[in-house]
Design an enzyme around this catalytic site. Structure first.
Site, short mmCIF file in Angstrom:
data_model
loop_
_atom_site.label_atom_id
_atom_site.label_comp_id
_atom_site.label_asym_id
_atom_site.label_seq_id
_atom_site.Cartn_x
_atom_site.Cartn_y
_atom_site.Cartn_z
N ASP A 113 0.90 -1.10 0.14
CA ASP A 113 0.13 -0.31 -0.01
C ASP A 113 1.06 1.21 0.07
OD1 ASP A 113 -2.47 1.56 0.20
OD2 ASP A 113 -1.82 1.79 2.44
N ASP A 311 -1.46 -0.20 6.31
CA ASP A 311 -1.55 0.08 7.56
C ASP A 311 -2.81 0.66 8.03
OD1 ASP A 311 -1.30 2.08 6.04
OD2 ASP A 311 -0.75 3.44 7.91
N ASP A 315 -7.05 -1.39 4.48
CA ASP A 315 -6.35 -2.62 3.95
C ASP A 315 -6.60 -3.83 4.80
OD1 ASP A 315 -4.60 -0.67 2.45
OD2 ASP A 315 -3.36 0.00 4.42
#
Length: 428
Positions: A113, A311, A315
């Site tokens: 990410d 995080d 996600d």
């Protein structure tokens, strides 16, 4: 937090990976087989052995049972896992279970990410472009609208307004539009703040500032358009600085033979700029929060063994979908709970460290198992008296007991070699 860390490490050390369950299956066959061999040994020596038969029968049968004791086999996996998980914890990598420890070494693809993982996750306003030239009013309006949002980009805009001592207005009817932006009512006006797709959906023309937005995106900044009552007001650009060690960590991924893929909700231009800065060659841009897990599933369907590193709350589904989920320790509790591994240092180096520790641990387990099986394969025939007809040699039960103990000592000593293991990043 300390108690939670201790509990996670304890659970991982007591868990059993797939290779450990394989050992259980082998042991379930091995133990009965040894008992059968002991009975066969007894019968052969009882019927064909020299006098006094009782002495030879007792000697050989007991020696077979002693030397075949599967202590080393039982120690091979759990002791390596305990040392490996503890070693990973030394480098700020908390592994939730033994399955994740083994699986991490088999990964082929790492999905990262962008926000908060590759970048700091603390964006700041970098540019204000107002159609009427009034930057303060542009920032005031955008910050008033974003005051109701918890998104990192919103926090950056509100923080910038406070730094300029701007008084924010009250906004009513605030709502967030997933993957697009936000909207609300202020002073009788309908406000929209978001990406180009939001403006297109609502019929707002951005042609006047489209070129400027593209220029900002090429610099790795995220341009957000502000519109009032369907008219473009300006652009607020926000940039999230890249972590100092992200590029170096991604280089370690490549050296380890891993495919690296970045996933982000940013537009194609911004994603390209960030990817180029950190050395990522593949990425998914303009991905809605709910679609991240789907992208991970697509990679898995193509045959890849996928890790997801993230995080944020959005996600969590992707972390759960991945073969191994890595949560940044500074991230949300939901992300941490959904992941198999937690990185306490908030650095991508922790992911590579975990993979290297995993590979070293699995390699160590295989060495232990190989040693234990070779030992038993060689020891049992000798204990049964195979050499007696040719050389008159029988194995003393005392020596067999010592050899059995030495096999366990060898396994323990080999597992403890992991204590001196250091990942590449720590050696440098």
């Amino acid at each position: 937090a300390l108690a939670r860390i201790i509990e996670m490490v304890r659970q991982a050390q007591n868990s059993k990976p797939a290779i450990g369950r394989l050992v259980d299956k082998v042991a379930a066959i091995f133990v009965p087989s040894v008992l059968i061999i002991a009975v066969i040994t007894f019968m052969i020596w009882f019927n064909f052995g020299p006098e006094p038969k009782s002495a030879y029968v007792l000697l050989t049968t007991m020696t077979v049972l002693i030397i075949a004791c599967p202590c080393a086999l039982g120690l091979a996996t759990p002791i390596s896992i305990m040392v490996g998980v503890g070693k990973a914890a030394e480098f700020g990598v908390l592994i939730r279970n033994g399955e994740a420890l083994q699986r991490a070494g088999q990964l082929t693809t790492i999905v990262l990410d962008k926000t908060g993982t590759i970048t700091e996750g603390r964006p700041a306003v970098t540019a204000l472009i107002a159609v009427d030239g009034n930057e303060d009013e542009l920032l005031r309006t955008a910050a008033s609208l974003e005051a109701g949002s918890e998104h990192p980009l919103a926090e950056a805009i509100v923080s910038a307004a406070r730094d300029r001592d701007l008084v924010l207005h009250k906004v009513e009817g605030f709502s967030a539009i997933a993957g697009r932006g936000v909207q609300g009512e202020m002073s009788g006006q309908t406000l929209l703040l978001g990406n180009r797709w939001l403006m297109m959906d609502r019929g707002v023309s951005v042609d006047a500032l489209s070129h400027r937005a593209d220029e900002l995106a090429k610099l790795g900044q995220t341009p957000m358009f502000l519109a009032a009552d369907g008219e473009l007001v300006g652009i607020v650009a926000v940039a999230d600085p890249i972590k100092a060690d992200s590029k170096e960590a991604i280089e370690r991924f490549h050296r380890a033979g891993l495919r690296v893929v970045m996933i982000t909700g940013d537009n194609q231009t911004t994603a390209t700029a960030v990817a180029q800065q950190v050395g990522v060659h593949e990425f998914f841009a303009e991905v809605l929060p709910g679609d991240k897990a789907g992208k991970v599933a697509e990679l898995q369907q193509s045959g890849a063994v996928v890790a997801m590193v993230g995080d944020g709350i959005n996600d969590a589904p992707a972390l759960a979908q991945a073969d191994v989920g890595f949560a940044i320790g500074s991230g949300t509790d939901v992300a941490i709970e959904s992941a198999d591994v937690t990185l306490m240092r908030s650095s991508l180096h922790g992911v590579v460290d975990a993979i290297e520790v995993s590979r070293a641990t699995v390699r160590n387990i295989k060495q232990n198992l190989l040693g234990a099986f070779i030992y038993n394969s060689l020891g049992i025939p000798v204990a049964a008296g195979l050499l007696y007809p040719f050389a008159g040699i029988l194995l003393n039960p005392i020596i067999a007991g010592a050899a059995m103990a030495m096999s366990s000592l060898t396994v323990v000593s080999n597992a403890n070699r992991l204590r001196w293991f250091r990942p590449e990043g720590e050696r440098e």
